[in-house]
Design a protein around this motif. Structure first.
Motif, PDB file in Angstrom:
ATOM      1  N   THR A  16       0.851  -1.192   0.000  1.00  0.00           N
ATOM      2  CA  THR A  16       0.000   0.000   0.000  1.00  0.00           C
ATOM      3  C   THR A  16       0.883   1.237   0.000  1.00  0.00           C
ATOM      4  O   THR A  16       1.687   1.423   0.914  1.00  0.00           O
ATOM      5  N   LEU A  17       0.749   2.060  -1.028  1.00  0.00           N
ATOM      6  CA  LEU A  17       1.489   3.314  -1.128  1.00  0.00           C
ATOM      7  C   LEU A  17       0.496   4.463  -1.229  1.00  0.00           C
ATOM      8  O   LEU A  17      -0.320   4.517  -2.152  1.00  0.00           O
ATOM      9  N   GLN A  18       0.569   5.353  -0.263  1.00  0.00           N
ATOM     10  CA  GLN A  18      -0.284   6.539  -0.254  1.00  0.00           C
ATOM     11  C   GLN A  18       0.593   7.765  -0.487  1.00  0.00           C
ATOM     12  O   GLN A  18       1.520   8.030   0.298  1.00  0.00           O
ATOM     13  N   VAL A  19       0.337   8.495  -1.546  1.00  0.00           N
ATOM     14  CA  VAL A  19       1.085   9.714  -1.845  1.00  0.00           C
ATOM     15  C   VAL A  19       0.258  10.917  -1.407  1.00  0.00           C
ATOM     16  O   VAL A  19      -0.952  10.982  -1.666  1.00  0.00           O
ATOM     17  N   VAL A  20       0.913  11.859  -0.738  1.00  0.00           N
ATOM     18  CA  VAL A  20       0.300  13.131  -0.367  1.00  0.00           C
ATOM     19  C   VAL A  20       1.114  14.209  -1.063  1.00  0.00           C
ATOM     20  O   VAL A  20       2.294  14.414  -0.742  1.00  0.00           O
ATOM     21  N   LEU A  21       0.513  14.879  -2.022  1.00  0.00           N
ATOM     22  CA  LEU A  21       1.237  15.779  -2.918  1.00  0.00           C
ATOM     23  C   LEU A  21       0.793  17.230  -2.745  1.00  0.00           C
ATOM     24  O   LEU A  21      -0.397  17.539  -2.808  1.00  0.00           O
TER      25      LEU A  21
END
Length: 446
Positions: free
Chosen positions: A41-46
């Motif tokens: 699981t990879l969650q990106v916050v950009l």
């Protein structure tokens, strides 16, 4: 999981307060090449605030498009973008519709302010929901100072620490020269991740790809090291810049985050030993490493006793410290010097920053005369870097130098690997401190 240790002194004088330094290597299990990888699981916050417009946002978009192409359909991917508020652009879920995810990423535009806290909080919620307790990696990318929402460093560090307690590790990527490295560093410390720095889009893309590599090769997650208190431990600290905390029972806890297959982390512990009134071997403490196998979610515990030999004072007077431990001590102190120099630069004091770095370089061990060919490559690398950073501190862009120092100091422990698979063994007593993969199953967390 392997643990191995080397003491600077493995003898202490009778009836005398003393201290020993413990050089510890923690090596993650090797994942077999033919084993099926568990879903990640990879969650990106950009950050997509106005300052990210132009090349920065385009570079981030290209890096994210390349990233989703590398993930498997069973992997969870999510994207939260933030400006004056946070928006879930891609709900964290398996990549069953890769084309739609790519379309949403490509449609991102930059505008507004920088409410980093809303992005972080919303990203944590998504990561926890999608991972279902299996653990997740959150990557926070920002190019600016948080100017809306929660901006207090300690509070945001605690947000990341709470997320880590629920299985979400956080790495930050500072983009450009305008971001607050102390803030992103605090979040990375709380989330047991790295604090990365990219001045240009190409570097940012490479670092995002690197984080994906780590995620896909993960073989141990939520790794922690506990140093219990006891009658033979008066105090213990971690040298260098590895975050740690003291538990209510007096034990020291170090959170190491997630480790990829075969990765080795090196720590240096300083243990104060009160005077012992009996001769012979004494167990000072037993180190306890706990980690979760991401494939099975089984929690394992690996223990390593740390022992010393109590001898008469005149016999202990002739002891000599293990050179490798002393070398590592100087290297760890150099990381603290980088942090202090960065702080001086942010205060506008270039000369103080350069002096701190020069002193740290002088304190690194020099090879014996005539043996330069056998000098420690780690020492040479750090000496060259400290000299280069001292020159930059005097005349280069202060923000760039400060950010480079922070990223270097943060990355020092994370980039350490076992060299040739060798394990460090105890001196004289013949203790083989190398322990096999895994350990004792069972949930050892309190």
């Amino acid at each position: 999981m392997h643990l191995s240790a080397l003491l600077d002194f493995d003898v202490v004088p009778l009836d005398t307060d003393d201290a020993v330094s413990v050089l510890l290597d923690v090596t993650a299990p090797e994942r077999e090449a033919d084993t099926e990888r568990p879903p990640a699981t990879l969650q990106v916050v950009l950050d997509r605030s106005g300052s990210m417009g132009g090349g920065r946002l385009r570079g981030a978009v290209e890096a994210l498009l390349a990233l989703v192409d590398r993930l498997a359909p069973t992997d969870n991917f999510g994207l939260v973008a933030f400006d004056t508020q946070a928006t879930v652009e891609v709900a964290a879920a398996p990549l069953t519709d890769r084309a739609e995810v790519r379309r949403r990423i490509a449609a991102l535009t930059a505008h507004g302010g920088t409410d980093l806290s809303s992005g972080l909080l919303r990203g944590v919620q998504e990561a926890r929901r999608a991972s279902g307790g299996r653990g997740a990696t959150l990557l926070l990318v920002s190019d600016g100072h948080a100017n809306q929402g929660v901006t207090d460093h300690d509070l945001l560090r605690q947000v990341a620490a709470d997320a880590y307690g629920h299985g979400v590790s956080t790495t930050t990527l500072g983009y450009g020269l305008g971001y607050d490295e102390a803030l992103l560093g605090a979040i990375a410390d709380g989330g047991a991740g790295g604090a990365l720095f990219a001045e240009d889009p190409d570097t940012a893309g490479g670092l995002i790809a690197q984080e994906a590599d780590y995620l896909l090769a993960k073989s141990a997650q939520a790794v922690s090291l506990r140093v219990p208190s006891g009658p033979h431990v008066r105090g213990v600290e971690v040298l260098g810049e590895v975050p740690s905390s003291t538990l209510p029972d007096g034990s020291l806890m170090v959170e190491l985050g997630d480790l990829y297959s075969g990765e080795s982390r090196r720590l240096l512990l300083r243990v104060e030993v009160p005077g012992v009134s009996e001769l012979g071997t004494v167990a000072v403490t037993t180190l306890e490493a706990v980690y979760v196998d991401p494939a099975t979610l089984t929690t394992y515990t690996v223990t390593l006793p740390i022992t010393v030999n109590v001898v008469p004072g005149d016999e202990a007077a002739g002891r000599t410290p293990a050179p490798e431990v002393r070398t590592e001590e100087a290297l760890q102190r150099a990381q603290t010097a980088k942090r202090r120099a960065g702080e001086a630069l942010r205060r506008g004091n270039r000369s103080e920053a350069a002096d701190i770095l020069d002193e740290a370089r002088r304190n690194l061990p020099a090879p014996p005369p005539g043996s330069a060919a056998h000098a420690d490559p780690q020492v040479n690398e750090q000496a060259d870097e400290l000299a280069r950073m001292a020159r930059r501190a005097r005349r280069d862009n202060a923000s760039r130098t400060s950010k480079s120092l922070y990223a270097s100091q943060s990355g020092y422990a994370r980039r350490r690997r076992s060299q040739g698979g060798e394990q460090i063994r105890g001196q004289e007593t013949g203790r083989d401190q190398s322990f096999p993969d895994q350990g004792t199953p069972g949930d050892a967390r309190e």
